[in-house]
Scaffold this motif. Structure first.
Motif, short mmCIF file in Angstrom:
data_model
loop_
_atom_site.label_atom_id
_atom_site.label_comp_id
_atom_site.label_asym_id
_atom_site.label_seq_id
_atom_site.Cartn_x
_atom_site.Cartn_y
_atom_site.Cartn_z
N LEU A 169 -27.08 -76.04 -103.54
CA LEU A 169 -26.18 -76.48 -102.54
C LEU A 169 -26.59 -76.47 -101.26
CD1 LEU A 169 -23.35 -77.30 -101.92
CD2 LEU A 169 -22.35 -74.87 -102.20
N ARG A 170 -27.32 -75.27 -100.95
CA ARG A 170 -27.96 -75.13 -99.60
C ARG A 170 -29.00 -76.21 -99.36
NH1 ARG A 170 -27.56 -72.76 -94.70
NH2 ARG A 170 -29.36 -71.66 -93.84
N SER A 171 -29.84 -76.64 -100.33
CA SER A 171 -30.56 -77.85 -100.01
C SER A 171 -30.03 -79.12 -99.76
CB SER A 171 -31.52 -78.18 -101.40
OG SER A 171 -32.47 -77.00 -101.46
N VAL A 172 -28.80 -79.22 -100.40
CA VAL A 172 -28.07 -80.22 -100.10
C VAL A 172 -27.04 -80.47 -98.94
CG1 VAL A 172 -25.60 -81.65 -100.99
CG2 VAL A 172 -27.37 -80.76 -102.49
N LEU A 173 -26.54 -79.60 -98.50
CA LEU A 173 -25.96 -79.24 -97.19
C LEU A 173 -27.24 -79.57 -96.00
CD1 LEU A 173 -23.69 -78.49 -98.89
CD2 LEU A 173 -23.18 -76.60 -97.07
N GLN A 174 -28.14 -78.95 -96.11
CA GLN A 174 -29.44 -78.94 -95.15
C GLN A 174 -29.66 -80.58 -95.08
OE1 GLN A 174 -32.09 -76.14 -96.58
NE2 GLN A 174 -31.84 -74.68 -94.86
N HIS A 175 -29.92 -81.37 -96.06
CA HIS A 175 -30.29 -82.72 -96.02
C HIS A 175 -29.19 -83.53 -95.42
CE1 HIS A 175 -31.89 -86.51 -97.36
NE2 HIS A 175 -30.55 -86.76 -97.55
N LEU A 176 -28.00 -83.18 -95.80
CA LEU A 176 -26.89 -84.05 -95.25
C LEU A 176 -26.74 -83.53 -93.72
CD1 LEU A 176 -24.06 -83.61 -97.82
CD2 LEU A 176 -25.59 -85.55 -97.47
N ARG A 177 -26.90 -82.36 -93.36
CA ARG A 177 -26.99 -82.04 -91.91
C ARG A 177 -28.06 -82.74 -90.96
NH1 ARG A 177 -25.13 -76.18 -93.52
NH2 ARG A 177 -22.86 -76.62 -92.88
N GLY A 178 -29.11 -82.84 -91.84
CA GLY A 178 -30.44 -83.50 -91.32
C GLY A 178 -29.97 -85.09 -90.97
N VAL A 179 -29.32 -85.49 -91.54
CA VAL A 179 -28.86 -86.80 -91.29
C VAL A 179 -27.47 -86.99 -90.53
CG1 VAL A 179 -30.24 -87.95 -93.37
CG2 VAL A 179 -28.15 -87.24 -93.52
N ASN A 180 -27.41 -86.06 -89.80
CA ASN A 180 -26.33 -85.87 -88.87
C ASN A 180 -24.91 -86.21 -89.42
OD1 ASN A 180 -27.94 -85.99 -86.54
ND2 ASN A 180 -28.36 -88.26 -86.76
N ARG A 181 -24.73 -85.48 -90.64
CA ARG A 181 -23.28 -85.34 -91.38
C ARG A 181 -22.66 -84.05 -90.88
NH1 ARG A 181 -21.10 -89.15 -93.66
NH2 ARG A 181 -22.31 -91.30 -94.12
N ILE A 224 -20.48 -81.08 -92.39
CA ILE A 224 -19.89 -80.65 -93.53
C ILE A 224 -18.70 -79.78 -93.32
CG2 ILE A 224 -20.51 -79.34 -95.74
CD1 ILE A 224 -22.37 -81.65 -95.04
N SER A 225 -17.51 -80.64 -93.77
CA SER A 225 -16.17 -79.97 -93.29
C SER A 225 -15.89 -79.07 -94.56
CB SER A 225 -15.32 -81.13 -93.35
OG SER A 225 -15.81 -81.87 -92.28
N ALA A 226 -16.16 -79.17 -95.70
CA ALA A 226 -15.74 -78.49 -96.86
C ALA A 226 -16.47 -78.41 -98.10
CB ALA A 226 -14.38 -79.01 -97.32
N ILE A 227 -16.73 -77.46 -98.79
CA ILE A 227 -17.39 -77.41 -100.09
C ILE A 227 -16.48 -77.51 -101.24
CG2 ILE A 227 -19.84 -77.10 -99.33
CD1 ILE A 227 -19.23 -73.98 -99.63
#
Length: 297
Positions: A103-115, A117-120
């Protein structure tokens, strides 16, 4: 068809055409490829949805929740943990800490493309994963636990049979088969201990007050008894509990009610009040209502 209906239909078609479902592949910290689907509504605000034990991104309630957020023009990302669904890796029993890192890898990737993260959101075992993540990283302020298990030493005999601890000590592993006798997966002593040493109580106490947590459970859940839901409410500082009367573990006949509750909780975030507008009375009532829970002896 009236002019108003025609315009509404046209607007809906435009909105639907703007929503894209993109297959995304993300590498985890072990070099395994995790496969997910991004519901891109055009908004960078994104919720991440996690599946449960031996499940996948393409099953209920993950699909239903993604659909409800999509209709609200909020982007979402649902993915398969390593060893599940389309993702690489071998399935491992337990594996809570490693799935937190997925999950950490997923969030880091999404943040890296300027998303943003509002909720998990997690269902079943995924509910435990999002809570463990929140306890460790404290970088997401809205967390939803659906049908998660508080007492991780429970429910093991259901899958592994009687005397499972002795058998795994003697043999080093237990092979689990389905009802037709076909092999499904192997449980090693190490993977069993991963589950038994994962402390949900400690994790809940570690979740900071700035993190809003919702637990949703079905009163007829035969996998994780509904009484476990109240344990999360006791230990998490900023917590709401909603029990859906008559719902089972996967909310099979209560998909829309579940997704509506999750979306309502998300919109109740004070930081989003100006953007989401007024919450209807029915939604406010639903967030306050809790079906009484009777302890099972």
């Amino acid at each position: 068809m009236s002019e108003t209906r025609r315009n509404q239909s046209s607007d809906e078609q435009i909105e639907k055409s703007e929503i894209q479902h993109q297959r995304v592949v993300i590498e985890n910290s072990h070099g395994e490829k995790l496969v997910g689907v991004l519901h891109d509504t055009g908004s960078t605000e994104t919720v991440v949805i996690c599946h449960g034990f031996r499940s996948s991104k393409n099953r209920i309630p993950m699909l239903t929740i993604a659909s409800f957020f999509e209709r609200a023009m909020i982007s979402s990302f649902r993915f398969d943990f390593a060893g599940n669904g389309e993702s690489q890796g071998s399935f491992q029993y337990g594996n809570y800490r490693r799935e937190v890192e997925d999950l950490r890898s997923v969030l880091q990737h999404l943040r890296g493309v300027n998303r943003v993260i509002s909720a998990i959101i997690g269902h079943s075992k995924g509910g435990n994963v999002v809570l463990l993540y929140a306890a460790k990283y404290n970088d997401v302020q809205t967390v939803v636990n659906i049908s998660g298990r508080f007492f991780l030493d429970r429910g093991i005999e259901f899958r592994l049979g009687k005397d499972y601890f002795k058998r795994i000590k003697d043999n080093g592993f237990i092979d689990v088969s389905n009802r037709k006798g076909k092999f499904e997966y192997r449980v090693t002593e190490e993977s069993l201990m991963d589950r038994l040493t994962t402390n949900a109580h400690e994790a809940c106490l570690s979740i900071r007050e700035n993190c809003r947590v919702l637990t949703v459970h079905g009163s007829n859940d035969r996998i994780v008894h509904v009484t476990e839901a109240s344990e999360f409410a006791k230990q998490i500082k900023n917590h709401k509990l909603y029990v859906i009367e008559g719902a089972d573990h996967e909310f099979t006949s209560h998909q829309h009610q579940l997704a509506s509750i999750v979306l309502s909780f998300f919109k109740l975030d004070p930081k989003k009040d100006d953007e989401s507008g007024d919450i209807s009375t029915s939604n406010q009532d639903s967030m306050r209502s809790v079906v009484p829970i009777t302890s099972r002896i």
